[in-house]
Design an enzyme around this catalytic site. Structure first.
Site: not given
Lengths: 227, 552
Positions: B101, B365, B482-483
């Site tokens: 990934g 979040r 996260s990216l």
């Protein structure tokens, strides 16, 4: 409505299975008992792993879609494409000059496009695939980049193309040329990279790293939020 | 055309439309730290009794993790160490990268840039190169590159979002490398959203104090992943697909020196010997913790945590699970799929059945999700009972998506949020004219393998980057980090692995650690039938599973 009435019949690689109506093709295959290894990926319409072709009863047309996004229908004949054989031309971005338009040299088959629009009809993202291939022929790299941007590289276009073009590789090439060489550079970004490389924020970060939790909480409470 | 929404939902949409003009005039209130705490304690699934247990064995023995994770950590090796001949080496490389990934691919490119030849690097992956949560990230990537922003301001946002439980050195690396990462992408040809002068178009994400969310429409992760994968291809870096790792190999000094893979299609094992190994296997969404649906990739089964833990690496913050507030709740076919936070970043508000705004749209979040659950829970459960009920019994919160076009002009939603628009258009819902129903979905593994700022784990020769690692985000990750995480720590892990490989002298390879771990499990009385890693989630129909027999 009883559970039985909810069931539909689908044909997975020619074999009939009864599955509940309203499932995606992927979930219907799993319900039927398939543990997917090929033809499954993100399950959210982003990765292009689950290219699937199907026919409907009484309809001569061959349809194409993503198994994770399309809903299974009664009397649907389904087969997945486990892998799309397609060669990426050999090229290195840094060896290209900004004004280069290497598409025809790297993918000469683009010139074989007969404008039949089969690629566009096969695209599960409903992109104007043929239009970007035509733009590639004209050397309009920004147009190829824009029209191909939402491509998930499932390869259904390439599997259906009578001219044997690999559209999604063409799009990838154009987008990288556009992003690296044609789009204007971000001046503020280059400036900030110089500052971080010079260590301009090191002292402030040192201080933050040493702070107690209470001090940090206090700072956090007082921070101003851009409106 | 028939209305995609049933009548009860349509009536509620009428109330959403009725309150809209007034809501558009008022700036929503943010919660104080104390109010955030109250929402979390009462309604976030992490704080619910009974969802976790203490680990019985291993380096993090005594720490709490969700039952679904504990079941995999307290499990025997899939492959019997005695069945494997480590002397028959199939691939011998300098740097092995497990996971194809974002983190793995960036690690490979970085090891290459650090001087390891392409043919001495091998990426191995469970499914296809690129199959990952990275590919699915929609909304954006944070980087403090505007004049009124700075890495220190970003630093404080990350800590506040993570409830000050983050590792300060990792946060520093994250925010300080961020501008350089975006610049690297720009040079590789990533098409970021920019104005005509090249200025990045940036907006807020939940918990940010500056507008630093960079995006590529709502395909940000796809665009980054496509580009780094294409770059790996152009450099001739190999990727072995459909070969999940089932065990790490250690030498007699305790250094990791390769891995045993298992071909998903031919069912044979493969031995890879490597001087340095990078773990980049992603997260755990497909464990469906507490029964939640997930926005994650099919392969997100926490394999890397199992492998690293057995090999001796510690884990942290796995008591905290990220539930993204806006997973789809209607129609049934797309339940759990993600609706990017960018939609709220562009102005859409979360509303209850009466069309009332009950929380600021952009809290961190975990707080936002807690507030959604409070609004939807029944009064008997201590909640407010103001959710919207679907025909299949799901309860959800409206996301007032038409606000995007009202604020930014007609056509904006379809143009800039085309992935979401497309997802709903398939079901005859136009999010530019009608709101969409949402409920929290399992989204991210906040914690993971303990690493230092170079990406090194406690086990010599083993490095980690991306979602599999922990400490960066503390107890809660902010959108867009996260990216950034997989780029920063994929890169750092790749460079550190390259440096390690230059001086490493691996000794005799063994699987003794796996055998020893099995003994420990036996000592703790763990059921012999429990095996891990799980490799793939199980979604086959119950009828099939009940009748399955292994005959040929």
């Amino acid at each position: 409505m009883s559970a039985e009435q909810d069931m539909i019949r689908i044909y997975i690689m020619g074999k009939a299975y009864e599955v509940p109506g309203g499932l995606t093709i992927m979930k219907a295959m799993e319900y039927a008992g398939y543990r997917l290894v090929r033809g499954v990926g993100c399950r959210g319409g982003f990765c292009g792993a689950c290219a699937t072709v199907f026919r409907r009863a009484g309809d001569y047309k061959l349809y194409a879609d993503l198994a994770c996004q399309a809903t299974a229908e009664d009397e649907m004949y389904i087969a997945q494409i486990p892998s799309v054989p397609a060669e990426r031309a050999s090229w290195v971005l840094t060896e290209l000059a900004p004004e280069d338009n290497p598409i025809l040299a790297l993918y000469p088959e683009v010139a074989r496009c007969v404008a039949c629009n089969t690629c566009t009809r096969a695209c599960p993202q409903e992109l104007e695939v043929m239009d970007y291939i035509q733009a590639a022929l004209r050397g309009d790299i920004p147009q190829v980049a824009e029209l191909s941007f939402d491509c998930v590289q499932c390869g259904l276009c390439a599997m259906r193309c009578p001219a044997e073009i690999v559209h999604y590789h063409v799009g990838q090439l154009a987008r990288r040329i556009y992003g690296a060489y044609r789009a204007p550079e971000a001046g503020h970004l280059a400036a900030r990279v110089q500052e971080t490389a010079r260590g301009d924020f090191d002292q402030e970060l040192d201080k933050l790293e040493q702070m107690s939790k209470d001090e940090l909480v206090e700072l956090y409470r007082k921070r101003d939020v851009e409106s | 055309m028939a209305d995609a929404y049933p009548r009860s939902m349509r009536e509620s949409i009428g109330r959403v439309e009725a309150t809209r003009p007034e809501r558009m005039e008022v700036e929503p209130q943010r919660l104080s730290l104390e109010e955030r705490r109250e929402v979390l304690d009462s309604f976030h699934p992490d704080y619910k009794e009974g969802g976790k247990r203490k680990l019985l064995v291993g380096p993090s023995r005594g720490e709490f993790v969700p039952h679904e994770m504990a079941d995999l950590l307290e499990a025997y090796p899939l492959i019997d160490p005695d069945q494997v001949d480590l002397g028959q080496v199939d691939h011998e490389v300098d740097v092995l990268i497990i996971g194809g990934g974002g983190a793995g691919t960036v690690a490979a490119l970085s090891a290459h840039e650090a001087g390891i030849p392409a043919d001495r690097i091998l990426i191995t992956t469970k499914l296809r190169h690129g199959d990952s949560n990275s590919m699915m990230a929609q909304g954006g990537i944070q980087a403090a590159d505007k004049e009124h922003d700075s890495p220190p301001i970003h630093y404080l946002d990350v800590l506040g979002g993570g409830h000050f439980g983050n590792d300060p050195q990792l946060v520093r690396a994250l925010v300080n490398d961020a501008p350089e990462v975006i610049r690297w992408h720009e040079k590789l040809g990533v098409m970021y959203d920019k104005d005509t002068d090249g200025r990045m178009l940036t907006i807020h994400g939940g918990g940010t104090s500056r507008k630093r969310m960079h995006s590529a429409k709502d395909y940000t992760g796809l665009e980054i992943m496509r580009v780094v994968r294409d770059e790996a291809l152009s450099r001739g870096i190999r990727c072995l697909e459909f070969c999940p790792t089932v065990e790490l190999i250690r030498d007699d000094q305790g250094q990791v020196c390769g891995a045993v893979l298992w071909n998903l299609e031919t069912e044979e094992y493969t031995v890879v010997r490597a001087k340095a190994t990078v773990l980049a296997t992603g997260g755990w969404g497909r464990l469906h913790i507490q029964g939640f649906p997930t926005s994650n990739h099919y392969g997100a089964t926490a394999d890397g945590l199992v492998l690293a833990y057995r090999a001796g690496a510690g884990l942290r913050d796995l008591d905290s699970v990220q539930y993204h507030p806006t997973g789809a709740a209607f129609p049934e076919q797309i339940v759990g799929l993600l609706i990017t936070e960018k939609v709220r970043g562009m102005g859409a508000q979360p509303l209850n059945v009466d069309g009332a705004l009950f929380v600021h749209p952009l809290e961190p979040r975990d707080v936002e999700s807690g507030a959604f659950i409070r609004e939807c829970s029944s009064p008997e459960q201590g909640g407010r009972g103001n959710g919207v009920v679907t025909p299949t019994g799901m309860v959800g919160i409206w996301l007032d998506t038409p606000m995007v076009d009202i604020i930014h002009g007609p056509g904006t939603f379809k143009r800039e949020l085309s992935a979401i628009w497309r997802m709903y258009a398939r079901f005859d819902i136009d999010p530019a004219t009608d709101p969409v129903l949402t409920y929290p979905t399992l989204h991210y593994q906040n914690g993971g393998v303990v690493i230092d700022a170079t990406g090194a784990t406690a086990v010599p020769g083993l490095f980690a980057g991306g979602e599999v690692s922990g400490g960066i985000h503390g107890k809660n990750r902010l959108m867009g980090n996260s990216l950034l995480d997989f780029n920063v720590f994929g890169r750092r892990a790749g460079i550190a692995a390259a440096e390690w490989a230059r001086q490493a002298k691996p000794g005799r390879p063994t699987l003794e650690h796996a055998a020893n771990y099995a003994q420990e499990l036996q000592g703790a009385g763990v059921d012999r039938e429990r095996k891990a890693p799980s490799v793939l989630p199980e979604y086959r129909g119950e009828r099939t599973l009940a009748r399955m027999v292994d005959l040929i």
